[in-house]
Design an enzyme around this catalytic site. Structure first.
Site, PDB file in Angstrom:
ATOM      1  N   HIS A  44      -8.242 -28.245  21.831  1.00 35.36           N
ATOM      2  CA  HIS A  44      -9.200 -28.374  22.662  1.00 35.36           C
ATOM      3  C   HIS A  44     -10.101 -26.922  22.919  1.00 35.36           C
ATOM      4  CE1 HIS A  44     -10.887 -28.363  27.012  1.00 35.36           C
ATOM      5  NE2 HIS A  44     -11.915 -28.792  26.239  1.00 35.36           N
TER       6      HIS A  44
HETATM    7 CA    CA Z   1     -11.476 -29.135  18.952  1.00 35.82          CA
END
Ligand code: CA
Ligand code: ZLS
Ligand code: ZN
Length: 386
Positions: free
Chosen positions: A181
């Protein structure tokens, strides 16, 4: 020269400083700056440098780094050495979250200011219209925070580059295909509507770093905040495959561009989303990873292309060299040129498109699950109208 010509009607700039490639995080550490040497050797062996403007970027100044990072953190990075004892007994951590993931190694500050300088130079080539696509494979270090290192990242070159773009652009779309992320970039622009962040990643709050980036983390909850609905996350399970990944990427990115109408795009191309990556868990091939770059290029907006993760160096180098060819719109022969340096390093698969090792991860992404993710994104985009 392999007949690779400058693209017609647009300019691609390539920002690479060979000084960075010599850096070492440590024997066991998965981040190998040497993957950049391999990438550049393949790019040059194909003659792609003939088709681009090549720049050896300068190091960013400490003042430039402080445009995002807190002064005391930059001062720390500038003076700390491997022999310093940075353990802080009060907080039971190393200073500024340095340690195993983010070690203090010789030349650390030089390394940081070089990759940040490259992203800043690349962003400036876009804003002064000297290039349409600017590439920095040494950048894309999306976890670094204002005041601390995180996940192999010390300086957030992406945030710095986006801040540059915002001097000239009303709206920047940030897309992140690293398997992790893009939390540092999301956090930096959480409360503004001038940047939309969109990360595709493996998500498992308890078990996969950094544990953030759920589908419903979309910006400040308070609808009065400008940033509401401008952080988008595409959480995925292990083993996603080519066709699924490409369809998902297109189904999500296209409406984002249509609704948000960015005037520039930043694409983080972390190669740990490839199958067979030492840290990753997807089953994506190099052609499919590249298809995402080709798709974004088609919007014909000023485009900053950055690296990121990628822990199986021979695959990282092939992916990023192939993606360089897509940026210049050149057809390259799938076989690596016979004169490619370190050719022996690529084992038996002397092709840009090796069969990646998909034996480790079963595909846990059902069609129904992926459809629900696309619906969740569309729901957020509906708030953008009017
Ligand atoms: Ca990513
Ligand atoms: O997105 O999972 C973690 C954090 C820990 C487990 C590992 N230990 C060392 C620290 C605490 C919870 N960290 C991740 C970070 C992944 C960063 C991805 C960066 C990016 O691709 C952008 C560039 C992690 N995964 C694997 C490791 N760390 C890791 C594996 C092996 C080693 C060697 C060196 C160091 C300690 C032993 C290390 C880290
Ligand atoms: Zn990563």
């Amino acid at each position: 020269n392999n007949g690779i010509k400058k693209p017609k009607g647009y300019t691609v700039s390539y920002h690479a400083n060979p000084e960075m490639e010599q850096m070492h995080f440590g024997q066991k550490h998965p981040m190998k700056p040497w993957r950049l040497t391999l990438t550049n050797k393949i790019v040059m062996a194909y003659g792609m440098h003939e088709a681009m403007d090549i720049y050896i970027p300068r190091a960013a100044s400490s003042q430039e780094l402080k445009d995002f990072h807190r002064g005391d953190y930059i001062d720390f990075l500038q003076r700390v050495t491997p022999s310093d004892n940075t353990w802080d007994p009060d907080s039971q951590t190393y200073a500024y979250n340095t340690g195993d993931d983010c070690p203090i190694f010789d030349g650390l500050y030089n390394y940081c200011s070089l990759y940040a300088g490259a992203s800043l130079d690349a962003a400036r080539k876009l804003t002064n219209h000297q290039s349409n696509i600017a590439i920095n494979w040494s950048g894309g270090l999306h976890h670094a925070k204002k005041n601390e290192a995180s996940g192999f990242c010390y300086i957030n070159d992406i945030v710095l580059a986006i801040l540059q773009l915002l001097l000239h652009h009303p709206r920047v779309l940030y897309i992140d295909i690293d398997v992790h992320h893009g939390d540092g970039v999301e956090q930096a622009f959480w409360s503004t509507d001038r940047v939309m962040t969109l990360s595709f990643h493996k998500y498992n709050r308890a078990e996969f770093f950094p544990g953030t980036g759920a589908l419903d983390d979309t910006g400040p909850i308070n609808n009065a905040s400008a940033g509401a609905h401008h952080s988008l996350n595409v959480p995925l399970h292990d083993g996603i495959e080519d066709a699924q990944y490409i369809k998902l990427f297109e189904d999500v990115v296209k409406p984002c561009v249509r609704q948000y109408k960015p005037t520039a795009i930043v694409l983080q191309c972390g190669a740990d989303s490839l199958g067979g990556d030492r840290l990753g868990c997807f089953n994506v091939n190099i052609k499919a990873h590249g298809a995402c770059v080709a798709f974004v290029k088609k919007f014909n907006l000023p485009l900053l292309v950055l690296g990121g993760g990628g822990y199986t160096p021979r695959n990282v180098a092939k992916a990023w060299a192939y993606e360089t060819s897509l940026c210049i719109g050149a057809e390259v022969h799938p076989n690596l040129p016979a004169h490619t340096p370190f050719l022996e390093h690529f084992g038996n698969e002397k092709t840009l498109f090796p069969k990646l090792d998909f034996t480790r991860y079963e595909n846990k992404n059902s069609r129904v699950y992926l459809e629900s993710v696309v619906m969740g994104i569309m729901e957020q985009l509906r708030y953008l109208q009017g």
